[in-house]
Every structure is written in structure tokens, then in C-alpha cells.
Scaffold this motif. Structure first.
Motif, short mmCIF file in Angstrom:
data_model
loop_
_atom_site.label_atom_id
_atom_site.label_comp_id
_atom_site.label_asym_id
_atom_site.label_seq_id
_atom_site.Cartn_x
_atom_site.Cartn_y
_atom_site.Cartn_z
N LYS A 10 0.87 -1.17 0.00
CA LYS A 10 0.09 0.06 -0.17
C LYS A 10 0.88 1.12 0.08
CE LYS A 10 -3.06 -2.29 3.32
NZ LYS A 10 -3.79 -2.27 4.49
N SER A 11 0.30 2.43 -0.09
CA SER A 11 1.02 3.67 -0.08
C SER A 11 1.14 3.93 1.34
CB SER A 11 0.11 4.89 -0.67
OG SER A 11 -1.08 5.00 0.28
N ILE A 12 2.07 4.77 1.83
CA ILE A 12 2.37 5.15 3.18
C ILE A 12 1.24 5.70 3.86
CG2 ILE A 12 3.74 6.61 4.53
CD1 ILE A 12 6.12 6.06 3.22
N GLN A 13 0.45 6.82 3.21
CA GLN A 13 -0.71 7.03 3.84
C GLN A 13 -1.90 6.04 3.99
OE1 GLN A 13 -0.77 10.36 4.48
NE2 GLN A 13 -2.55 9.59 5.55
N GLU A 14 -1.97 5.16 3.22
CA GLU A 14 -2.79 4.07 3.49
C GLU A 14 -2.32 3.41 4.83
OE1 GLU A 14 -4.59 2.35 -0.80
OE2 GLU A 14 -2.51 2.31 -0.46
N TYR A 69 9.33 2.47 8.32
CA TYR A 69 9.60 3.02 6.88
C TYR A 69 11.04 3.88 7.11
CZ TYR A 69 8.83 7.63 9.50
OH TYR A 69 8.99 8.94 10.07
N LEU A 97 9.91 6.79 1.79
CA LEU A 97 8.89 8.14 1.81
C LEU A 97 9.25 8.78 0.41
CD1 LEU A 97 9.97 10.09 5.13
CD2 LEU A 97 7.75 9.06 4.53
N GLN A 100 6.26 9.77 -2.39
CA GLN A 100 4.93 9.42 -1.40
C GLN A 100 4.28 11.04 -1.12
OE1 GLN A 100 3.51 6.40 -0.64
NE2 GLN A 100 4.92 5.55 -1.74
N LYS A 101 3.27 10.96 -1.21
CA LYS A 101 2.53 12.16 -0.78
C LYS A 101 1.95 12.00 0.77
CE LYS A 101 1.16 13.82 -5.18
NZ LYS A 101 -0.38 14.20 -5.94
N VAL A 102 2.62 12.34 1.75
CA VAL A 102 2.56 12.17 2.92
C VAL A 102 2.99 13.38 3.77
CG1 VAL A 102 4.78 10.94 3.49
CG2 VAL A 102 2.71 10.63 4.99
#
Length: 106
Positions: A10-14, A69, A97, A100-102
Motif C-alpha cells: 500500500k501507499s504510506i498514507q494507507e 519506514y 518516503l 510518496q504524498k504524506v
């Protein structure tokens, strides 16, 4: 829930959203202190990969859900595997990171 997978699914945001729903979740940043100061996930603990042997004093509960991460994903993958060998039971490699959009804090 994935335990010691080969890489992020998954994405880091998920992963952040997932962790926020799980009681006792811990974000572990295994980058250098300098990288951590440039921006990190809010509430994360910084323990560089080369100091991972100290994990027991930083995260004593080996059953706590830990989300690891780094910058590119290489150190987080290695850290997650090492933590598994150290007896940690619920470790998720969130990857890196980069790209990624975080939201990061300093």
C-alpha cells in the motif's frame, strides 16, 4: 495483516490510516537522525538501522503493531526482517518516503 512481507503493498498514507485505527501502533523511522530532522511522520520514533539492536529499550512490547519506514524502502525492509528475528510479532514494512504524498513534521 501482513507480517514480515517482502515489501509494501500500500501507499504510506494507507498504512498511516491503518495504523491510526489500531490501538498501540508505533511508527518507526529507521533513517539517520539528520534525515529524521528534515521531516518525519508525526509521532514516529527515530532509531537508525545501524542502532536497531537497541530496539528492546525503545519498543519493549514485542507484540505491539510496529510500522517501519525509511527513505527508499531498503532500510525499512531490512529492519522489519531483523525485528522478526528478534521476536517482534507484528511488524509492517511501509517502505520509503520517496515519491510518496504524506504529511511530514519537523
Amino acid at each position: 495483516m501482513r507480517l514480515f512481507s517482502k515489501g509494501p503493498e500500500k501507499s504510506i498514507q494507507e498504512y498511516i490510516s491503518e495504523a491510526e485505527k489500531r490501538k498501540g501502533s508505533i511508527f518507526l523511522d529507521v533513517r539517520t537522525p539528520e534525515e529524521y530532522k528534515e521531516g518525519h511522520i508525526e509521532g514516529s520514533i527515530n532509531l537508525p538501522l545501524h542502532e536497531l539492536k537497541k530496539i528492546g529499550s525503545v519498543i519493549p512490547d514485542q507484540e505491539a503493531p510496529v510500522y517501519v519506514y525509511c527513505l527508499s524502502g531498503a532500510r525499512s525492509r531490512r529492519s522489519a526482517a531483523l525485528m522478526g528475528h528478534m521476536g517482534y510479532l507484528d511488524v509492517t514494512d511501509m517502505g520509503g518516503l520517496l515519491g510518496q504524498k504524506v504529511k511530514l513534521v519537523r
